[in-house]
Design an enzyme around this catalytic site. Structure first.
Site, PDB file in Angstrom:
ATOM      1  N   THR A 126      -3.032 -12.892  -0.608  1.00 41.17           N
ATOM      2  CA  THR A 126      -2.068 -14.001  -0.723  1.00 41.17           C
ATOM      3  C   THR A 126      -2.349 -14.889  -1.929  1.00 41.17           C
ATOM      4  OG1 THR A 126      -1.943 -13.942   1.673  1.00 41.17           O
ATOM      5  CG2 THR A 126      -1.068 -15.905   0.600  1.00 41.17           C
ATOM      6  N   GLU A 127      -1.269 -15.385  -2.514  1.00 46.36           N
ATOM      7  CA  GLU A 127      -1.370 -16.312  -3.643  1.00 46.36           C
ATOM      8  C   GLU A 127      -0.399 -17.466  -3.409  1.00 46.36           C
ATOM      9  OE1 GLU A 127      -0.624 -14.181  -7.268  1.00 46.36           O
ATOM     10  OE2 GLU A 127      -2.273 -12.762  -6.889  1.00 46.36           O
ATOM     11  N   GLY A 131       3.277 -15.054  -0.599  1.00 42.09           N
ATOM     12  CA  GLY A 131       2.805 -15.074   0.781  1.00 42.09           C
ATOM     13  C   GLY A 131       3.390 -13.899   1.538  1.00 42.09           C
ATOM     14  N   SER A 132       4.616 -14.086   2.064  1.00 39.37           N
ATOM     15  CA  SER A 132       5.276 -12.986   2.785  1.00 39.37           C
ATOM     16  C   SER A 132       5.579 -11.808   1.864  1.00 39.37           C
ATOM     17  CB  SER A 132       6.578 -13.492   3.414  1.00 39.37           C
ATOM     18  OG  SER A 132       6.286 -14.406   4.441  1.00 39.37           O
ATOM     19  N   ASP A 240      -1.869  -2.796   8.725  1.00 35.87           N
ATOM     20  CA  ASP A 240      -1.529  -2.104   9.985  1.00 35.87           C
ATOM     21  C   ASP A 240      -2.733  -2.124  10.934  1.00 35.87           C
ATOM     22  OD1 ASP A 240       1.024  -1.497   9.216  1.00 35.87           O
ATOM     23  OD2 ASP A 240       0.619   0.601   8.718  1.00 35.87           O
ATOM     24  N   ARG A 268      -8.070 -30.063  40.066  1.00 42.98           N
ATOM     25  CA  ARG A 268      -7.298 -31.311  39.908  1.00 42.98           C
ATOM     26  C   ARG A 268      -6.461 -31.582  41.165  1.00 42.98           C
ATOM     27  NH1 ARG A 268      -6.748 -36.155  37.310  1.00 42.98           N
ATOM     28  NH2 ARG A 268      -4.551 -36.656  36.950  1.00 42.98           N
ATOM     29  N   GLU A 364      -1.470 -12.751   8.390  1.00 39.80           N
ATOM     30  CA  GLU A 364      -1.301 -11.282   8.424  1.00 39.80           C
ATOM     31  C   GLU A 364       0.149 -10.872   8.665  1.00 39.80           C
ATOM     32  OE1 GLU A 364      -4.397  -8.927   9.724  1.00 39.80           O
ATOM     33  OE2 GLU A 364      -5.906 -10.472   9.395  1.00 39.80           O
ATOM     34  N   THR A 366       3.961 -13.222   8.966  1.00 37.39           N
ATOM     35  CA  THR A 366       4.562 -14.126   9.956  1.00 37.39           C
ATOM     36  C   THR A 366       5.304 -13.308  11.020  1.00 37.39           C
ATOM     37  OG1 THR A 366       6.621 -14.218   8.719  1.00 37.39           O
ATOM     38  CG2 THR A 366       4.970 -15.903   8.174  1.00 37.39           C
TER      39      THR A 366
HETATM   40  N1  CAA Z   1       1.490   1.932   5.243  1.00 41.58           N
HETATM   41  C1  CAA Z   1       1.452   2.575   4.042  1.00 41.58           C
HETATM   42  N2  CAA Z   1       2.361   2.351   3.064  1.00 41.58           N
HETATM   43  C2  CAA Z   1       3.343   1.465   3.314  1.00 41.58           C
HETATM   44  C3  CAA Z   1       3.447   0.770   4.527  1.00 41.58           C
HETATM   45  C4  CAA Z   1       2.456   1.038   5.527  1.00 41.58           C
HETATM   46  N3  CAA Z   1       2.483   0.413   6.714  1.00 41.58           N
HETATM   47  N4  CAA Z   1       4.513  -0.063   4.496  1.00 41.58           N
HETATM   48  C5  CAA Z   1       5.065   0.107   3.280  1.00 41.58           C
HETATM   49  N5  CAA Z   1       4.359   1.028   2.579  1.00 41.58           N
HETATM   50  C6  CAA Z   1       4.645   1.514   1.218  1.00 41.58           C
HETATM   51  C7  CAA Z   1       6.066   2.039   1.131  1.00 41.58           C
HETATM   52  O1  CAA Z   1       6.141   3.399   1.493  1.00 41.58           O
HETATM   53  C8  CAA Z   1       6.404   1.805  -0.316  1.00 41.58           C
HETATM   54  O2  CAA Z   1       5.824   2.811  -1.139  1.00 41.58           O
HETATM   55  P1  CAA Z   1       6.726   3.955  -1.854  1.00 41.58           P
HETATM   56  O3  CAA Z   1       7.740   3.213  -2.682  1.00 41.58           O
HETATM   57  O4  CAA Z   1       5.737   4.732  -2.650  1.00 41.58           O
HETATM   58  O5  CAA Z   1       7.355   4.721  -0.732  1.00 41.58           O
HETATM   59  C9  CAA Z   1       5.655   0.522  -0.650  1.00 41.58           C
HETATM   60  O6  CAA Z   1       4.611   0.403   0.319  1.00 41.58           O
HETATM   61  C10 CAA Z   1       6.539  -0.696  -0.602  1.00 41.58           C
HETATM   62  O7  CAA Z   1       7.128  -0.777   0.680  1.00 41.58           O
HETATM   63  P2  CAA Z   1       8.348  -1.729   0.988  1.00 41.58           P
HETATM   64  O8  CAA Z   1       9.459  -1.443   0.024  1.00 41.58           O
HETATM   65  O9  CAA Z   1       8.632  -1.644   2.438  1.00 41.58           O
HETATM   66  O10 CAA Z   1       7.740  -3.163   0.632  1.00 41.58           O
HETATM   67  P3  CAA Z   1       8.386  -4.590   0.658  1.00 41.58           P
HETATM   68  O11 CAA Z   1       8.075  -5.266  -0.629  1.00 41.58           O
HETATM   69  O12 CAA Z   1       9.796  -4.556   1.147  1.00 41.58           O
HETATM   70  O13 CAA Z   1       7.460  -5.367   1.748  1.00 41.58           O
HETATM   71  C11 CAA Z   1       6.778  -6.106   3.902  1.00 41.58           C
HETATM   72  C12 CAA Z   1       7.377  -4.994   3.055  1.00 41.58           C
HETATM   73  C13 CAA Z   1       6.582  -5.488   5.266  1.00 41.58           C
HETATM   74  C14 CAA Z   1       7.678  -7.305   4.023  1.00 41.58           C
HETATM   75  C15 CAA Z   1       5.412  -6.529   3.319  1.00 41.58           C
HETATM   76  O14 CAA Z   1       5.595  -7.192   2.118  1.00 41.58           O
HETATM   77  C16 CAA Z   1       4.575  -7.402   4.240  1.00 41.58           C
HETATM   78  O15 CAA Z   1       3.943  -6.896   5.176  1.00 41.58           O
HETATM   79  N6  CAA Z   1       4.511  -8.730   3.982  1.00 41.58           N
HETATM   80  C17 CAA Z   1       3.586  -9.612   4.698  1.00 41.58           C
HETATM   81  C18 CAA Z   1       2.336  -9.837   3.924  1.00 41.58           C
HETATM   82  C19 CAA Z   1       1.158 -10.152   4.787  1.00 41.58           C
HETATM   83  O16 CAA Z   1       1.056  -9.729   5.927  1.00 41.58           O
HETATM   84  N7  CAA Z   1       0.200 -10.888   4.240  1.00 41.58           N
HETATM   85  C20 CAA Z   1      -0.997 -11.182   4.961  1.00 41.58           C
HETATM   86  C21 CAA Z   1      -2.073 -11.579   4.031  1.00 41.58           C
HETATM   87  S1  CAA Z   1      -3.688 -11.218   4.613  1.00 41.58           S
HETATM   88  C22 CAA Z   1      -4.114 -12.421   5.699  1.00 41.58           C
HETATM   89  O17 CAA Z   1      -3.328 -13.130   6.208  1.00 41.58           O
HETATM   90  C23 CAA Z   1      -5.573 -12.371   6.016  1.00 41.58           C
HETATM   91  C24 CAA Z   1      -6.143 -13.484   6.786  1.00 41.58           C
HETATM   92  O18 CAA Z   1      -6.216 -14.605   6.388  1.00 41.58           O
HETATM   93  C25 CAA Z   1      -6.756 -13.217   8.082  1.00 41.58           C
END
Ligand code: CAA
Length: 380
Positions: A126-127, A131-132, A240, A268, A364, A366
């Site tokens: 995240t930056e 975010g999303s 995932d 209580r 991880e 929303t």
């Molecule tokens: N496994 C493997 N590859 C995947 C995948 C998965 N589950 N989901 C997508 N991909 C691949 C796709 O196949 C695609 O690749 P190809 O073009 O080669 O086929 C590529 O990734 C892009 O996929 P999308 O077009 O679906 O991507 P998108 O830009 O539309 O984004 C999204 C999809 C689900 C919205 C994603 O951006 C997302 O999950 N956003 C949320 C971000 C997030 O969860 N951040 C959390 C930060 S970490 C954190 O929070 C840690 C902490 O503090 C505890």
């Protein structure tokens, strides 16, 4: 589907439950206020194998399965959500991607210290403006001789102030959008790397949440994790796995809130009898217990798919995380309600649980992002 836990899983649940009550419960409220990263208890957890649960023994891990990891995160979070997510991140957002995508040299170099608690791990996705939508990240990595030069800022990094090993994502070719992202293993003492602001959060306050700053940070080319340009897939696959643990964290907080509410409602007394004898309290308790169990089953299903070797469990992990987030906020709110005025006070743990619960809907991905992931899979 069989949800009977194995003898080992039951034994580990008991062991972690006992540990959490003895070691974590006495400090949970204190570290929530002080924001102190709980190194001493984490050291003890490392000795029990809780920091490298799913990593094979040859790299210093416990060599257990993903269902066991979910059980551990659940039991720890039931008592202290800060410890819960520190453990989840070390296991599934730092050690797991290094194990799954790393070379043999990278595994040998980084995993033993992450499993033993000698070093903690974190992930930098995240930056401020990404975010999303992680594909809109602005951090860049330019190859210069044997090193990549990284520039950019990551934010909301769990374990950020304390970790020494980071999995960080940057654009090696911004023109390619998600096909131009690469993953790197970055060490805290690499030149140009520093930790920024320590965040003062609403909940999970003892997790050393911070910014990471890379200002001409030099990372050896051998620290590329996976293939150049495959970083977005590293993010998505790792999330995932990790979303299962955030589901487990939600289940744990919810179970803690149920337990506290059952105890309180039996003690209580109002209108001459314990409040658990009033049907409106029973209505809340029944709802809380049922939804917590449903979230637990979704979480175990996703974990058991990973254990069974499924290539894709994206939909199931997103459902577990989404549903656990929905119910934990509701369950914790009802727990505060059952406690009345006492629930609104720091003298009772449900006040902290209500604040901790909210993050499950945010990090991880929303709840809205989880619904996008689920809907895309449902519509396939
Ligand atoms: N496994 C493997 N590859 C995947 C995948 C998965 N589950 N989901 C997508 N991909 C691949 C796709 O196949 C695609 O690749 P190809 O073009 O080669 O086929 C590529 O990734 C892009 O996929 P999308 O077009 O679906 O991507 P998108 O830009 O539309 O984004 C999204 C999809 C689900 C919205 C994603 O951006 C997302 O999950 N956003 C949320 C971000 C997030 O969860 N951040 C959390 C930060 S970490 C954190 O929070 C840690 C902490 O503090 C505890």
């Amino acid at each position: 589907m069989d949800f009977t836990l194995t003898q080992d899983q039951k034994m580990i649940r008991e062991m972690v439950r006992e540990f959490a009550l003895k070691e974590l419960e006495p400090i949970a409220a204190e570290i929530d206020q002080s924001r102190e990263f709980p190194r001493a208890t984490l050291k003890k957890m490392a000795e029990l194998g809780l920091l490298g649960v799913i990593i094979p023994e040859k790299y210093g891990g416990a060599g257990l399965d993903f269902t066991t990891l979910a059980i551990i995160v659940e039991e720890v979070s039931r008592v202290c959500a800060s410890h819960g997510v520190i453990v989840a991140v070390n296991n599934s957002l730092a050690a797991y991607p290094i194990y799954h995508f790393g070379t043999e040299e990278q595994r040998k170099k980084y995993l033993p210290d992450l499993c033993s608690g000698k070093k903690f791990g974190a992930i930098g996705i995240t930056e401020p403006n990404a975010g999303s939508d992680p594909a809109s990240m602005e951090t860049t990595a330019v190859l210069e001789g044997d090193n990549y030069r990284l520039n950019g800022t990551k934010c909301w990094i769990t374990n950020g102030t304390e970790a020494e090993t980071f999995v960080v994502f940057a654009y090696t070719d911004p023109s390619l959008r998600h096909k131009g992202v690469t993953a790197f293993i970055v060490e805290k003492d690499f030149p140009g790397f520093s930790v920024g602001k320590h965040e003062d959060l609403m909940g999970i306050r003892a997790t050393g949440n911070s910014e990471l700053i890379m200002d001409d940070c030099l990372v050896p080319a051998e620290n590329v994790l996976g293939e150049v340009g495959e970083g977005f897939k590293v993010i998505m696959h790792t999330l995932d796995v990790s979303r299962i643990d955030i589901g487990a964290q939600g289940v744990g907080i919810a179970q803690g809130a149920v337990d506290a509410s059952v105890k309180y409602s039996k003690e209580r007394v109002q209108f001459g009898k314990p409040i658990c004898e009033f049907e409106m309290i029973q209505d809340m308790l029944a709802d809380m217990a049922t939804k917590t169990d449903a979230a637990r089953l979704l979480t175990y299903r996703a974990a058991s798919m990973k254990d069974a070797g499924s290539e894709r469990f994206t939909r199931e992990a997103a459902m577990a995380k989404y549903y656990a987030a929905e119910i934990v906020v509701e369950v914790a709110r009802k727990a505060v309600q059952i406690h009345g005025g006492n629930g609104y006070s720091k003298d009772y743990p449900v006040e902290r649980m209500y604040r901790d619960a909210k993050i499950i809907e945010i990090y991880e991905g929303t709840s809205q992002i989880q619904k996008i992931v689920i809907a895309r899979n449902v519509l396939k």
